[in-house]
Write a protein that holds these residues in place. Sequence first.
Motif, short mmCIF file in Angstrom:
data_model
loop_
_atom_site.label_atom_id
_atom_site.label_comp_id
_atom_site.label_asym_id
_atom_site.label_seq_id
_atom_site.Cartn_x
_atom_site.Cartn_y
_atom_site.Cartn_z
N SER A 211 9.69 7.30 -11.63
CA SER A 211 8.77 7.17 -12.74
C SER A 211 9.53 7.25 -14.07
CB SER A 211 7.76 8.31 -12.64
OG SER A 211 6.61 8.03 -13.32
N ASP B 187 5.65 11.28 -9.67
CA ASP B 187 5.69 10.05 -8.89
C ASP B 187 5.50 10.47 -7.44
OD1 ASP B 187 6.13 7.59 -7.74
OD2 ASP B 187 8.15 7.35 -8.54
N ARG C 263 4.87 9.63 -3.59
CA ARG C 263 5.09 8.55 -2.62
C ARG C 263 4.87 9.06 -1.21
NH1 ARG C 263 7.60 3.73 -5.13
NH2 ARG C 263 7.85 4.40 -7.29
N CYS D 285 3.11 13.04 2.08
CA CYS D 285 3.18 12.70 0.66
C CYS D 285 4.10 13.70 -0.04
CB CYS D 285 1.79 12.75 0.04
SG CYS D 285 0.68 11.48 0.71
N ASN E 168 10.04 12.59 -7.99
CA ASN E 168 10.74 12.79 -9.27
C ASN E 168 10.54 14.21 -9.79
OD1 ASN E 168 8.02 12.52 -10.01
ND2 ASN E 168 8.50 11.50 -11.93
N GLY F 51 7.35 4.65 1.14
CA GLY F 51 7.69 4.39 -0.25
C GLY F 51 6.49 4.02 -1.09
N LYS G 194 3.31 4.12 -3.36
CA LYS G 194 3.03 5.04 -4.47
C LYS G 194 1.56 5.37 -4.54
CE LYS G 194 4.00 5.64 -9.35
NZ LYS G 194 4.75 5.16 -10.48
N PHE H 154 -1.75 6.07 -6.39
CA PHE H 154 -2.28 5.65 -7.70
C PHE H 154 -3.69 6.16 -7.86
CE2 PHE H 154 -3.09 2.19 -4.75
CZ PHE H 154 -4.40 1.87 -4.98
#
Length: 117
Positions: free
Chosen positions: A17, A24, A26, A74, A78, A113, A115, A117
Amino acid sequence: MTPENDLPAESRASAFSVDPVQPDIRVGTVASAREEGDKMMLWIDFGALLGVRRATMTLVKRYEASQLVGRQVCAVVNPQLHNASVNQVLALGMPDRSGDMVLICPDRRVPDGGKLF
């Protein structure tokens, strides 16, 4: 295992991010797990762009290492971690009624990977 510094500069920039305050999150698949005392060491595969990252959680009351391998989880990829930390990502969990950690994971298989949202 691919630490962040092994990625090319252009991949590092796009893999994480831009806003350091915004987490971030993922999804990745647990590639391996190992019990260490009351902690569980997880190596989570986030796919080709992010690779395998390490996380440590207190999971041994609820999970065995063999139960975690192949499971999607999950994690914040970052995190702002202290340099001495063994964690490269922060796997996400919530306490159950007895205070034991329950992993946060998708209810269906999704690409590693991906993301949140």
